[in-house]
Design an enzyme around this catalytic site. Structure first.
Site, short mmCIF file in Angstrom:
data_model
loop_
_atom_site.label_atom_id
_atom_site.label_comp_id
_atom_site.label_asym_id
_atom_site.label_seq_id
_atom_site.Cartn_x
_atom_site.Cartn_y
_atom_site.Cartn_z
N ASP A 1 -4.50 -12.76 3.36
CA ASP A 1 -5.72 -12.55 4.00
C ASP A 1 -6.79 -12.55 3.17
O ASP A 1 -8.07 -12.15 3.53
CB ASP A 1 -5.52 -10.80 4.37
CG ASP A 1 -4.91 -10.01 3.55
OD1 ASP A 1 -4.61 -10.56 2.22
OD2 ASP A 1 -4.71 -8.68 3.84
N ASP B 1 -2.56 -10.75 -2.29
CA ASP B 1 -3.17 -10.30 -1.07
C ASP B 1 -4.67 -9.94 -1.40
O ASP B 1 -4.97 -9.52 -2.59
CB ASP B 1 -2.43 -8.92 -0.56
CG ASP B 1 -2.66 -8.49 0.70
OD1 ASP B 1 -1.97 -9.01 1.67
OD2 ASP B 1 -3.84 -7.88 0.89
N HIS C 1 0.78 -1.17 0.06
CA HIS C 1 0.07 -0.01 0.00
C HIS C 1 0.87 1.38 -0.02
O HIS C 1 0.21 2.44 0.05
CB HIS C 1 -1.07 0.12 1.19
CG HIS C 1 -2.22 -0.84 1.20
ND1 HIS C 1 -2.74 -1.13 0.19
CD2 HIS C 1 -2.33 -2.12 2.16
CE1 HIS C 1 -3.58 -1.99 0.34
NE2 HIS C 1 -3.43 -2.83 1.58
N HIS D 1 -6.23 -7.49 -0.42
CA HIS D 1 -6.46 -5.84 -0.93
C HIS D 1 -5.51 -5.43 -2.17
O HIS D 1 -4.31 -6.19 -2.36
CB HIS D 1 -5.81 -5.08 0.37
CG HIS D 1 -6.66 -5.48 1.71
ND1 HIS D 1 -6.18 -6.37 2.53
CD2 HIS D 1 -7.88 -4.86 2.32
CE1 HIS D 1 -6.89 -6.31 3.58
NE2 HIS D 1 -7.90 -5.68 3.50
ZN LIG Z 1 -4.25 -7.27 2.69
#
Ligand SMILES: [Zn+2]
Length: 309
Positions: A246, A162, A125, A164
């Site tokens: 995740d 991931d 991120h 996200h």
């Molecule tokens: Zn994540």
């Protein structure tokens, strides 16, 4: 040749405070699981610090200074609503990025077949000039630019499974036709980016948004029908993996329903492409994964696949 495992005890000293999901226990769970007998032959290495030269290939120098100056001498400080730094965070962030660069070096030298970096803070991120989403420096983007600058590679790919979207890696790669970023992620979800129409300057960004509660079948279909053909078409000379776990069915931060065997499967698929275009060169770095048991068993599945390459 064997699989490398890069980590550093400094990564435990990045304290995010009571109850924060991105906690040191994650790394303890991962490393404890990798102590099992089947992982005896991992080549365990201590991560060096990333140098300023390595980090500034992705992040402007004033941003790096700002992050390192924001590290408190005691207590915790919030960089954004969910990104926390403590006195040990600067050293942890340098070792995390340094792990990926050192793993790239070892794999490029032909010293290791491939490598997994058990590190925190995570990185995907972190945008070139913005720390966010538990991330300070973008570890895989720094590793990709290191591979190009140090080893003269032209085309480097990052695959991010991931749950996200890796907005930071996308931001670092979107304008660079020789860098490829593909991501499967739950959508919509934090950080809100990663729509299918975000494609980069040369279709070098491939976003595969998946619905909440998507499971093995949808994940594998997206990887098989879109991600792998595009990756192979790009013909990377090195594949980096943003390995977040995740998307696991047991994870508390999202709703996807992946199983340990999906992480084994996707790792195998990426290794096959690496065999074809990148002489098998793969470096993987830990991103998310917040259920300690699921994280440990999914990492074990991922590393098992790397070792059997
Ligand atoms: Zn994540």
């Amino acid at each position: 040749m064997v699989t490398g495992l890069f980590s550093h005890s400094a990564c435990f000293a990045h304290d995010t405070g009571e109850g924060h999901p991105e906690c040191p226990e994650r790394l303890r769970a991962v490393l404890a699981r990798l102590e099992a007998e089947e992982f005896l032959y991992l080549d365990r290495r201590e991560a060096p610090r990333a140098t300023a030269e390595q980090i500034t290939r992705v992040h402007p120098g004033d941003f790096v200074d700002r992050v390192l100056r924001s590290i408190p001498t005691n207590g915790l400080r919030y960089v954004d609503g969910d990104t926390v730094v403590s006195p040990g965070s600067g050293e942890a962030a340098l070792r995390a990025a340094g792990a990926v660069c050192a793993a790239v070096d070892a794999v490029m030298q032909g010293d290791l077949r491939n490598a997994f970096c058990a590190i925190r803070p995570p990185g995907h991120h972190a945008e070139p000039d913005q720390a966010m989403g538990f991330c300070l420096f973008n570890n895989v983007a720094i590793g990709a630019q290191h591979a190009r600058a140090q080893w003269g590679l032209r085309r480097v790919a990052v695959i991010d499974f991931d749950v996200h979207h890796g907005n930071g890696t996308q931001a670092a790669f979107a304008a660079e036709p020789d860098l490829f970023y593909a991501s499967t992620h739950q959508y919509p979800l934090y950080p809100g980016t990663g729509a299918a129409h975000e494609k980069g300057v040369a279709e070098n960004i491939v976003n595969l948004p998946l619905r909440a509660f998507a499971g093995s079948a949808e994940f594998r279909s997206a990887v098989e029908k879109v991600l792998l053909p595009k990756l192979e078409g790009f013909a990377p000379e090195l594949i980096l993996i943003s390995a977040g776990f995740d998307g696991h069915i047991s994870d508390p931060l999202a709703q996807m329903q992946l199983l340990d065997q999906d992480y084994y499967w996707v790792t195998e698929q990426l290794l096959k492409v690496a065999e074809k275009t990148a002489r098998g060169r793969v470096v993987s770095a830990l991103e998310g994964g917040y259920d300690l048991n699921a994280l440990a068993s999914a990492v074990a599945a991922h590393v098992r696949a790397l070792m059997l390459a």
